[in-house]
Structures are given as C-alpha cells and as structure tokens.
Design an enzyme around this catalytic site. Sequence first.
Site, PDB file in Angstrom:
ATOM      1  N   THR A 202      20.694  62.543 -55.997  1.00 39.63           N
ATOM      2  CA  THR A 202      20.599  61.872 -54.699  1.00 39.63           C
ATOM      3  C   THR A 202      21.940  61.885 -53.971  1.00 39.63           C
ATOM      4  O   THR A 202      22.994  61.983 -54.596  1.00 39.63           O
ATOM      5  CB  THR A 202      20.094  60.415 -54.845  1.00 39.63           C
ATOM      6  OG1 THR A 202      19.945  59.857 -53.544  1.00 39.63           O
ATOM      7  CG2 THR A 202      21.036  59.550 -55.654  1.00 39.63           C
ATOM      8  N   ARG A 203      21.846  61.824 -52.624  1.00 35.93           N
ATOM      9  CA  ARG A 203      23.054  61.692 -51.802  1.00 35.93           C
ATOM     10  C   ARG A 203      22.878  60.498 -50.860  1.00 35.93           C
ATOM     11  O   ARG A 203      23.588  60.344 -49.896  1.00 35.93           O
ATOM     12  CB  ARG A 203      23.335  62.973 -50.990  1.00 35.93           C
ATOM     13  CG  ARG A 203      22.116  63.727 -50.506  1.00 35.93           C
ATOM     14  CD  ARG A 203      22.475  64.817 -49.542  1.00 35.93           C
ATOM     15  NE  ARG A 203      22.467  64.290 -48.206  1.00 35.93           N
ATOM     16  CZ  ARG A 203      21.421  64.259 -47.397  1.00 35.93           C
ATOM     17  NH1 ARG A 203      20.265  64.774 -47.786  1.00 35.93           N
ATOM     18  NH2 ARG A 203      21.511  63.757 -46.193  1.00 35.93           N
ATOM     19  N   ASN A 204      21.883  59.664 -51.177  1.00 38.65           N
ATOM     20  CA  ASN A 204      21.567  58.498 -50.345  1.00 38.65           C
ATOM     21  C   ASN A 204      21.531  57.231 -51.201  1.00 38.65           C
ATOM     22  O   ASN A 204      21.396  57.318 -52.414  1.00 38.65           O
ATOM     23  CB  ASN A 204      20.186  58.689 -49.699  1.00 38.65           C
ATOM     24  CG  ASN A 204      20.248  59.739 -48.610  1.00 38.65           C
ATOM     25  OD1 ASN A 204      21.092  59.666 -47.729  1.00 38.65           O
ATOM     26  ND2 ASN A 204      19.383  60.728 -48.695  1.00 38.65           N
TER      27      ASN A 204
END
Length: 577
Positions: A202-204
Amino acid sequence: MTAPKSRSLAAPHGGELCELIVTDKAAARLREEAIELPSIDLNARQMCDLELLLNGGFSPLRGFMGQADYDSVCERMRLADDTLWPIPITLDISAEQAEGFSSGDRIALRHPEGMLLAVLTVSDIWQPDLQAEAQAVFNTLDEAHPGVFQLLNHSRPVYIGGTLEGVEPPPHHTFKHLRHTPAELRAWFDKLGWKNIAGFQTRNPIHKSHIRMMRHAAGATGANLLIHPVVGITRPGDIDYFVRVRCYQAVMQYLPAQTTTLSLLPLAMRMAGPREAMWHAIIRKNHGCSHFIVGKDHAGPGPGSDGKPFYGPWESRELVARHEEELGISMTPFEEMVYVEECAQHVPLSEVPEGARPLNISGTELRRRLRAGLEVPDWFSYPEVIERLRQAFPPRHKQGFTVFFTGLSGSGKSTIANILNAKLMETGTRPVTLLDGDIVRTHLSSELGFSKEHRELNIQRIGFVASEITKNRGIAVCAPIAPYTATRRQVREMISPLGGFIEVFVATPLEVCEQRDRKGLYAKARAGQIKGFTGIDDPYEEPENAEVVVDTTRHTPEELAHQVLLYLEREGYITSD
Ligand code: PPS
C-alpha cells in the site's frame, strides 16, 4: 572483485536471495580502494533501487541492469536468461559523467553525504531510447503518467550497468524498528512458524475496509499477513510516509497480533500498473511471502490527459495470476470492500445485497473532508487514524500555500504579486514571503543566466524555498517567468503534498508586453543585443491548468490581485474573519 556473502534460503520463504553486502573485512578493503575510484553521488530514487539490490529485495538481480537485460525486460518482461522481470532497474548518469567511464571500470556509488554504499564494476554503458522505454514499460507516452513524466523529464541520458559489491545500505533515521531486510523478515517468519504469508502492498493510509479485506483475503488462504507499505517514492501528491506510518501503527491494534506484522519497504514505485504488480509480487516473494494481495487498479498512475485510466481495472490481477506458478508466489485477489448500512458492515462489492446502497469514500474525498474540517463517518475509519490525518491535514485556512505567478516579462506579474503580498500581510494570519523574479535573481540565483538549464535551476530553487515555506504553514508568493511546463509541474508536485499550490497565469499577450517594454529589454532582444529572450527567441509554454488566469489588458493590477484574493477566500485558504 570480492565475492558477496550471497546466501541461499530454501523455499517456502522466497527461494534464493541475492544479498550483495560484502563481509566487514571486504567492506574495509573496498573503502580503501574507493579513495582512488571515481564516484557517482546517488539521488533518492537511485538509493531506493540500490537498497533493494543490496539487500536481495530485487533478487535475482546482482547489480544495475546491462543492456541485454534492459532490452529484454522492456521487450518481453524477462531478463536475458528468461527469468520473469518486468521493470528496468538502471542507473542513469549524465553524458559528461559517462565520458570518463568504460567497461571494466570500478565506480564508487555514494550517498549524497559522501558515504560509500557500493562499488559498481561496469559491464555496459549505453544511451537508451527513453521514449521507447516509456512505451514498452508504461504502454504510453502521455506525460500525465507520473512514471513517463519522471523518465522523460528527469532521467539522465546514459545508463551504466554492472555488478555491485555492497559496502553498507543507505542509512535511515526514521522508523528503524519497522524496517527489515528480506532475510530478516524470512528469519522472523521462520521463528514464528509462519508458512503461508500474504503480502499487502500500500501507499495509502489503511481504513476499516482495508482491514476487513485483509482479514477476508488472509482468511480465505489461511495465510498470515505482512502489511508492507511503500516508504520510498510513491505517486506525486501521496500522503507522506511519516503520516502514513503513524496511521499504520495505529491500525495494528485492530489486527490479530499473532498473525500480522508490519514492515516498511524502501521502494521507488514507477506506477506501471500490471508490470508493476508483477514486480511487487517478485519483491514480496523475496521478502518471504507465499501470497501477494492484488486488487483493482494495482499501482495505477491515475487518469491520463484524456481523463481515461491507463490500464484496465483488473489487468494487474490477470497478469500476476497468469504467471503465478513461474513467479513462485500466489496471487490473492483483493475484493473491493464497501460499507453497507443495512448490514452495518463492510462486504465485498460483489456480495452487496440487492437493493442495498454500497458506501465508500475515495482518497480525494477524504482529503476534501479533512481540508474542509468536515466529518468523516465512523464506518469509514478508526478514530486514531482520523486524528493523525487531521493533524497532518489541517483545514485549508491553517495550511501553508504558494501562489505561483507565471507570465512573460512585462506581463505585470511582479506588480500584482506585490499588491497581493501587501494584502496578505494585512490579513496577518501567516508569515508571507515574496519571491519575485528579480529578488530571487539577486539573492538566490545571482550566478545564473537565461539558458534552459539555468532557468530550470532558478525555478527549482524558487520551488524548493516555497515548498519549505508551505510545509511550515506560511505563504509564499512567487513571480518568475517560469516559461517551461515541465518545470512548473515539478514545482507543483513538490509543493502540493505540503499545502496549497495556486498557479496564476498572467496572460498578457506578447504584443502588449512588448509595447509596454518598461525595461527596454524587448527592443534590445529584437535588435539581437539580448539572446534567448522569452517570447522572442526563447519559448514561453502557456499553462493549461492554472487555477487562476488574469487579464491585465482589461483590469488594473489592484483588481487582479483582488481576484486572486477572492479565489483564495473561495477555496478556504483565507477566511474573512
Ligand atoms: S526565468 O525564466 O523564470 O528564470 O526568469 P526570471 O527569473 O523570472 O527572470 C526574468 C527577468 O529577467 C530579465 N531578463 C530576461 N527575461 C527573459 N529572457 C531573458 N533572456 C532575459 N534576460 C534578462 C527580465 O527583466 C525579467 O524580468 P520580468 O520581471 O519578468 O520582466
């Protein structure tokens, strides 16, 4: 050349791992040797790649790619020896640097602060066709794609490939206890007796639907969970990793401690959609995962300049699934989870009962609510996460922002910027800094001329100062010509994650500027006494997406400064009270 202490860890945790850090004794020898070697100072992106090369995250790679691997990866997603590998891992250097190097040379790769990180033994030096690379890897040349934009505007023109001897990994001073090499994670999984491990990329920030989805996905495969967020380089505009990691730490209490772990991955993403998903799967396999969770639009770059997505929503999933056997890691599909009020829970979209209304909040909508100080419903996230996000995203009237005027010489941008500056000082809510073209050229960029390179550097400096001001919640008013679209975009991307960025195009036509010619420079440019004058014999690329466009032929500077002020008020950056 020193033999790396490469070791092989047997399946099930990931297959062979190529660790390239040499022994302490060999590292001491390399440090001595490196005193005499030419050096390359790596940038942040290159250091991310180097770290994963050195720690085996990019196994089976043993260095930056040579030309045969590069060509083969671009063309068919495989290394020259046929191993699946979808993304070029290359070291880009300038033409001047390349002049001094040839095959067989040894080069010290250094951290910007001088530490020796690795020694590269050069095998190949070549000039890549970056357009062809963009087309092959990203399947587009549209610069709205952040990977394409990065490659075509910021990659240097020569690639240098070869094997690496690692001296030490790039240092990190943040969240050290959450950073693990592939070998450390594998050893941890062994110690815990974990056999099946599903990696989640994930990057969120993570909210309730993600937790439900992860538990769902892990439950279906009987796997433990590795939450493996990217903390290297992600999509421009993403929430910075300091904030995200605080959120990840907060949600860990909602996952079973016996079967879940959190580790940070220093990856520089390319946002290459399907190819990127396959790459992520390989990296997770190297980190000991048996499964990798892939959802809709995995590693999607956002919409193209035509507003349409670059890749199909399920393309990533299909590509990884098609190759899972050869990759040696199973693809776990990630069902899009939505909240159904009638059931008071999150369910996979495909299982929403007939007639029920699925609810979700996009990242953009969440940010809008945070900025406007609006409510975020309980069903969406955890109070601890929202609290951390609220700290990081204060409402707009408490954020810093940059007003970035751009326009031809003599367009009136300095006059309007000065009036706006005075008006903002009058409001007194935040410190205001004026970075007018002439001020900057006197105090920050006095050694620079007006070549393309120097103008870019000038604007980058302004962008840097404005980004620091914005980050610290002040106001920066900038007024350079800033004639190039790509540099303006770079500045926007630098500042937007830190606060507001408002581009104001002072759209005075060239004829009017020339007629005014307050400094007599247009006359000199026409007479050939000044070369490379913007609008005469140097381009001005007009902004297409400026937040505000002002017309100095119909309004006074006072009126136009007021227009900008009204915009700031309307958007919530300044309040009337
Ligand atoms: S840039 O392109 O953004 O770096 O330019 P900037 O720093 O705003 O500087 C522009 C001012 O420098 C004067 N000047 C020139 N402008 C354009 N082209 C050339 N070759 C040039 N040489 C000198 C000019 O007075 C600009 O001032 P403004 O305030 O824009 O009229």
